[in-house]
Design a protein around this motif. Structure first.
Motif, PDB file in Angstrom:
ATOM      1  N   ALA A  30       0.838  -1.211   0.000  1.00 44.92           N
ATOM      2  CA  ALA A  30       0.000   0.000   0.000  1.00 44.92           C
ATOM      3  C   ALA A  30       0.871   1.258   0.000  1.00 44.92           C
ATOM      4  CB  ALA A  30      -0.933   0.000   1.204  1.00 44.92           C
ATOM      5  N   GLU A  31       1.953   1.227   0.754  1.00 47.55           N
ATOM      6  CA  GLU A  31       2.883   2.356   0.790  1.00 47.55           C
ATOM      7  C   GLU A  31       3.552   2.543  -0.575  1.00 47.55           C
ATOM      8  OE1 GLU A  31       5.156   5.610   2.127  1.00 47.55           O
ATOM      9  OE2 GLU A  31       3.255   4.740   2.775  1.00 47.55           O
ATOM     10  N   ARG A  32       3.917   1.429  -1.216  1.00 49.85           N
ATOM     11  CA  ARG A  32       4.517   1.508  -2.558  1.00 49.85           C
ATOM     12  C   ARG A  32       3.552   2.164  -3.551  1.00 49.85           C
ATOM     13  NH1 ARG A  32       6.584  -3.351  -5.966  1.00 49.85           N
ATOM     14  NH2 ARG A  32       7.098  -1.775  -7.483  1.00 49.85           N
ATOM     15  N   ILE A  33       2.280   1.801  -3.457  1.00 49.47           N
ATOM     16  CA  ILE A  33       1.264   2.382  -4.351  1.00 49.47           C
ATOM     17  C   ILE A  33       1.112   3.868  -4.059  1.00 49.47           C
ATOM     18  CG2 ILE A  33      -1.217   2.396  -4.898  1.00 49.47           C
ATOM     19  CD1 ILE A  33      -1.132  -0.699  -4.458  1.00 49.47           C
ATOM     20  N   ARG A  34       1.070   4.241  -2.774  1.00 52.99           N
ATOM     21  CA  ARG A  34       0.935   5.655  -2.396  1.00 52.99           C
ATOM     22  C   ARG A  34       2.100   6.477  -2.942  1.00 52.99           C
ATOM     23  NH1 ARG A  34       2.786   9.244   0.577  1.00 52.99           N
ATOM     24  NH2 ARG A  34       4.307   8.016   1.732  1.00 52.99           N
ATOM     25  N   VAL A  35       3.324   5.967  -2.781  1.00 53.06           N
ATOM     26  CA  VAL A  35       4.510   6.678  -3.272  1.00 53.06           C
ATOM     27  C   VAL A  35       4.477   6.778  -4.801  1.00 53.06           C
ATOM     28  CG1 VAL A  35       7.027   6.520  -3.496  1.00 53.06           C
ATOM     29  CG2 VAL A  35       5.942   6.128  -1.277  1.00 53.06           C
ATOM     30  N   ALA A  36       4.094   5.694  -5.470  1.00 55.67           N
ATOM     31  CA  ALA A  36       4.057   5.682  -6.933  1.00 55.67           C
ATOM     32  C   ALA A  36       3.045   6.682  -7.479  1.00 55.67           C
ATOM     33  CB  ALA A  36       3.728   4.271  -7.444  1.00 55.67           C
ATOM     34  N   ARG A  37       1.922   6.875  -6.760  1.00 58.58           N
ATOM     35  CA  ARG A  37       0.912   7.849  -7.190  1.00 58.58           C
ATOM     36  C   ARG A  37       1.486   9.260  -7.214  1.00 58.58           C
ATOM     37  NH1 ARG A  37      -4.033   5.717  -3.862  1.00 58.58           N
ATOM     38  NH2 ARG A  37      -5.002   4.416  -5.447  1.00 58.58           N
ATOM     39  N   GLU A  41       1.263  11.333 -13.410  1.00 60.05           N
ATOM     40  CA  GLU A  41       0.252  10.712 -14.262  1.00 60.05           C
ATOM     41  C   GLU A  41       0.247   9.187 -14.125  1.00 60.05           C
ATOM     42  OE1 GLU A  41      -2.855  10.479 -16.511  1.00 60.05           O
ATOM     43  OE2 GLU A  41      -1.997  12.443 -16.137  1.00 60.05           O
ATOM     44  N   ILE A  42      -0.865   8.661 -13.635  1.00 62.57           N
ATOM     45  CA  ILE A  42      -0.981   7.211 -13.404  1.00 62.57           C
ATOM     46  C   ILE A  42      -0.976   6.437 -14.713  1.00 62.57           C
ATOM     47  CG2 ILE A  42      -2.585   5.419 -12.588  1.00 62.57           C
ATOM     48  CD1 ILE A  42      -3.206   7.221 -10.216  1.00 62.57           C
ATOM     49  N   ALA A  43      -1.527   6.989 -15.766  1.00 58.37           N
ATOM     50  CA  ALA A  43      -1.629   6.288 -17.055  1.00 58.37           C
ATOM     51  C   ALA A  43      -0.256   5.910 -17.612  1.00 58.37           C
ATOM     52  CB  ALA A  43      -2.389   7.140 -18.063  1.00 58.37           C
ATOM     53  N   GLU A  44       0.775   6.689 -17.296  1.00 58.61           N
ATOM     54  CA  GLU A  44       2.112   6.422 -17.831  1.00 58.61           C
ATOM     55  C   GLU A  44       3.115   6.101 -16.717  1.00 58.61           C
ATOM     56  OE1 GLU A  44       2.954  10.011 -19.905  1.00 58.61           O
ATOM     57  OE2 GLU A  44       1.186   9.802 -21.173  1.00 58.61           O
ATOM     58  N   ASN A  45       2.640   5.551 -15.623  1.00 68.37           N
ATOM     59  CA  ASN A  45       3.477   5.360 -14.447  1.00 68.37           C
ATOM     60  C   ASN A  45       3.793   3.870 -14.259  1.00 68.37           C
ATOM     61  OD1 ASN A  45       4.526   5.180 -11.846  1.00 68.37           O
ATOM     62  ND2 ASN A  45       3.264   6.869 -11.079  1.00 68.37           N
ATOM     63  N   ALA A  46       4.973   3.454 -14.709  1.00 64.15           N
ATOM     64  CA  ALA A  46       5.383   2.051 -14.617  1.00 64.15           C
ATOM     65  C   ALA A  46       5.522   1.613 -13.159  1.00 64.15           C
ATOM     66  CB  ALA A  46       6.691   1.829 -15.359  1.00 64.15           C
ATOM     67  N   GLU A  47       5.990   2.504 -12.312  1.00 67.77           N
ATOM     68  CA  GLU A  47       6.141   2.180 -10.887  1.00 67.77           C
ATOM     69  C   GLU A  47       4.789   1.857 -10.264  1.00 67.77           C
ATOM     70  OE1 GLU A  47       8.236   1.401  -7.490  1.00 67.77           O
ATOM     71  OE2 GLU A  47       9.143   1.955  -9.406  1.00 67.77           O
ATOM     72  N   TYR A  48       3.768   2.639 -10.630  1.00 63.90           N
ATOM     73  CA  TYR A  48       2.414   2.417 -10.123  1.00 63.90           C
ATOM     74  C   TYR A  48       1.871   1.079 -10.635  1.00 63.90           C
ATOM     75  CZ  TYR A  48      -2.580   3.088  -9.311  1.00 63.90           C
ATOM     76  OH  TYR A  48      -3.887   2.925  -8.901  1.00 63.90           O
ATOM     77  N   ASP A  50       3.541  -1.538 -11.573  1.00 67.24           N
ATOM     78  CA  ASP A  50       4.274  -2.615 -10.918  1.00 67.24           C
ATOM     79  C   ASP A  50       3.746  -2.841  -9.490  1.00 67.24           C
ATOM     80  OD1 ASP A  50       6.442  -4.563 -10.919  1.00 67.24           O
ATOM     81  OD2 ASP A  50       7.412  -3.232  -9.471  1.00 67.24           O
ATOM     82  N   ALA A  51       3.500  -1.757  -8.782  1.00 67.01           N
ATOM     83  CA  ALA A  51       2.992  -1.864  -7.412  1.00 67.01           C
ATOM     84  C   ALA A  51       1.587  -2.472  -7.400  1.00 67.01           C
ATOM     85  CB  ALA A  51       2.986  -0.485  -6.740  1.00 67.01           C
ATOM     86  N   LYS A  52       0.750  -2.098  -8.345  1.00 60.22           N
ATOM     87  CA  LYS A  52      -0.600  -2.659  -8.434  1.00 60.22           C
ATOM     88  C   LYS A  52      -0.545  -4.150  -8.781  1.00 60.22           C
ATOM     89  CE  LYS A  52      -4.144  -0.804  -8.064  1.00 60.22           C
ATOM     90  NZ  LYS A  52      -5.007  -0.697  -6.868  1.00 60.22           N
ATOM     91  N   ASN A  53       0.393  -4.547  -9.661  1.00 61.49           N
ATOM     92  CA  ASN A  53       0.568  -5.970  -9.983  1.00 61.49           C
ATOM     93  C   ASN A  53       1.014  -6.738  -8.755  1.00 61.49           C
ATOM     94  OD1 ASN A  53      -0.213  -5.831 -12.668  1.00 61.49           O
ATOM     95  ND2 ASN A  53       1.879  -5.483 -13.406  1.00 61.49           N
ATOM     96  N   GLU A  54       1.939  -6.156  -7.989  1.00 57.31           N
ATOM     97  CA  GLU A  54       2.400  -6.795  -6.762  1.00 57.31           C
ATOM     98  C   GLU A  54       1.242  -6.969  -5.785  1.00 57.31           C
ATOM     99  OE1 GLU A  54       5.767  -6.407  -3.232  1.00 57.31           O
ATOM    100  OE2 GLU A  54       5.614  -4.808  -4.714  1.00 57.31           O
ATOM    101  N   GLN A  55       0.384  -5.949  -5.712  1.00 55.36           N
ATOM    102  CA  GLN A  55      -0.781  -6.018  -4.833  1.00 55.36           C
ATOM    103  C   GLN A  55      -1.712  -7.161  -5.262  1.00 55.36           C
ATOM    104  OE1 GLN A  55      -3.725  -2.870  -5.121  1.00 55.36           O
ATOM    105  NE2 GLN A  55      -3.933  -2.863  -2.881  1.00 55.36           N
TER     106      GLN A  55
END
Length: 158
Positions: A30-37, A41-48, A50-55
């Motif tokens: 959840a912290e990884r997702i918060r930081v990635a946000r 822009e979420i549409a072009e955010n690979a970090e986000y 990746d974090a959502k896939n991990e979730q």
């Protein structure tokens, strides 16, 4: 889903793993997702992504563990019949051809680990020896098609 056969130690280990995943790991993801946000822009955010896939993978693993524990049948080692091989038995086998002796703890497939001498009751050797008595010789067809013979030397409770 079929029954999941567990030793008391196996049940404890799965319970502890589930506890760790539902508390510590969920918070970390959840912290990884918060930081990635915060990267924009979420549409072009690979970090986000990746974090959502991990979730998603984490939640799948949690669901699997919850299902296993819900269907678990814990073996009481005090009631293990030592006259025949069963889950919860510790079995000493002698490879007839190699003249080597091995000792295995027979466990359910959920906690099998050959490196720790924990052999699944559903493995080729496990299937072959289940229900057999001390002194019997069993033949096991290996996954590659070879044949091994084992003599059951001893059966004891874990």
């Amino acid at each position: 889903m079929k029954d999941v056969i567990l030793t008391p130690e196996g049940h404890q280990a799965l319970t502890e793993e589930l506890e760790h995943l539902t508390t510590t790991r969920r918070r970390e993801v959840a912290e990884r997702i918060r930081v990635a946000r915060e990267f924009g822009e979420i549409a072009e955010n690979a970090e986000y992504d990746d974090a959502k896939n991990e979730q998603a993978m984490l939640e799948h693993k949690i669901a699997q563990l919850e299902d296993r524990l819900a269907n678990a049948r814990v073996i009481d080692v005090k009631h293990v019949d030592t006259s025949v091989v069963s889950v919860g038995s510790v079995v000493r086998l002698r490879d007839v051809a190699a003249k080597k002796t091995f000792e295995y703890h027979i466990v359910g497939s959920a906690e099998a680990n050959p490196a720790e001498q924990k052999l699944s009751n559903e493995s080729p050797v496990g299937k072959a020896i289940m229900g057999r008595k001390k002194g019997e010789t069993v033949e096991v067809v290996t996954p590659r098609g070879g044949k091994l013979k084992f003599k059951i030397m001893e059966i004891k409770a874990a």
